[in-house]
Design an enzyme around this catalytic site. Structure first.
Site: not given
Ligand code: MRU
Length: 353
Positions: A46-47, A245
């Site tokens: 999650g970003a 992201d």
């Molecule tokens: O591969 P991940 O699980 O890190 O991807 C996360 C996402 O795409 C989320 O939608 C994004 O990071 C926003 S988290 C608030």
């Protein structure tokens, strides 16, 4: 409140998201290479949370440094490079390392290493505190925008919202970005139910978002990613909101693979589709979505489902972890500073300046 990540007395503690929701494994480490591995393997993901973890990972690296001040610049450069090599798309990671480099550039010459390390530890804690506060602000701005855009429907009934991947406490350390808006809208009595798309191949929607909604007693259904268009066709979805992201200067947005398909379907069915993300996710140095580095991950993430082989080991695979939604399919971008609707080039720049 789920304790996604914390840093106490020099130890990083995180909830290993690979095993959720069936197992709640907390991991403690003082090793920066273990922390980098946690980011690479999506134990921490999650970003915004990746940004928080990146800050703390730099601190772990500093803690294990026992060389001289003269040798430190080379060590620091390598440490930052290792952290930045963990994942390419979530710009929050680079936002965090930039904050650390800023402290280094400003204070290295006059500070002792101990003083410098203390400054950097405060910066890492500050990044974490900011992401928690950002979630609360996005929740308020998001609900205001939903009331404004969907007031006519709300006058008649509550809303059904579609979301994708996980953007809650597990992804931010706070209440969440898109899921934080949904949680607040639920508390405000605007939401009837949530539709959470599974988010193949690692199922962050089916595993993590479903788990958070259960904890909050918010009614929901999980769906396969490919069925959102049909639910829209049947009039079962009032709006969509997802995280990000990396957001380019023109509003083109990178998010979990599958997001763009939901956005295009929403556009076709005249359903508003929103992005919720802190300003730390906006990359003003990138003009449009074509310039966003998109992570490609291991083919076995598709050939196997959590360790169960479902395709032959030689099946050829393309496994992009993210896609880019062009700005024309995005009704509004909810940030911690304000909600922006249209004219992204101008408005996003003003948020950064
Ligand atoms: O591969 P991940 O699980 O890190 O991807 C996360 C996402 O795409 C989320 O939608 C994004 O990071 C926003 S988290 C608030």
């Amino acid at each position: 409140m789920i304790d996604a990540i914390s840093f106490t007395n020099g130890t990083l503690r995180y909830l290993d998201q690979r095993f959720l929701p069936l197992q709640e494994n907390y991991v403690e480490t003082r090793s920066h290479s273990e922390a980098i591995d946690a980011i690479k393997t999506l134990a921490v993901r999650g970003a915004p949370l990746i940004g928080v973890a990146a800050g703390y990972t730099v601190i772990l690296g500093l803690q294990s440094y026992n060389g001289t001040k003269e040798e430190f610049p080379a060590y620091f450069d390598n440490l930052i490079a290792d952290v930045e090599a963990s994942r390419p798309t979530a710009v929050n990671l680079f936002f965090a390392t930039a904050r650390m480099k800023e402290v280094y550039d400003r204070h290295f010459e006059q500070d002792s290493l101990d003083t410098l390390f203390n400054r950097m530890r405060d910066t890492a804690t500050g990044i974490h505190d900011d992401e928690i506060a950002n979630c609360d602000a996005m929740a308020r701005h998001g609900v205001e925008l939903i009331r404004r855009d969907l007031g006519d429907t709300l006058a008649k009934r509550k809303l059904t919202v579609l979301t994708h991947c996980n953007t809650g406490t597990l992804a931010t350390g706070g209440s969440g970005t898109a899921l934080g808006v949904i949680k607040h809208a639920w508390k405000e009595g605007l939401i009837e139910k949530v539709i959470t798309a599974e988010s193949r191949p690692l199922l962050q929607g089916l595993r993590l978002t479903a788990w958070e909604l259960e904890q909050e007693n918010i009614p929901f259904y999980s769906i396969s990613d490919s069925s959102s268009a049909f639910l829209m066709q049947k009039g079962m979805i009032d709006f969509g909101i997802v995280g990000a992201d990396r957001i380019a200067a023109n509003g083109d947005t990178a998010n979990k693979i599958g997001t763009c398909a939901h956005a295009i379907s929403a556009h076709y069915h005249k359903i508003p589709f929103y992005i919720a993300a802190p300003v730390s996710t906006i990359d003003i140095t990138i003009r449009n979505g074509d310039e966003i580095p998109i992570e490609e991950r291991n083919a076995d993430e598709l050939r196997t489902i959590f360790g169960t082989q479902v395709a032959t080991p030689t099946t050829p695979v393309i496994n992009y972890a993210f896609d880019v939604t062009p700005n024309r399919f995005i009704r509004g971008i909810v940030t911690d500073k304000k909600a922006v609707v249209g004219d992204y080039d101008q408005q996003l720049k003003q948020l950064i300046d």
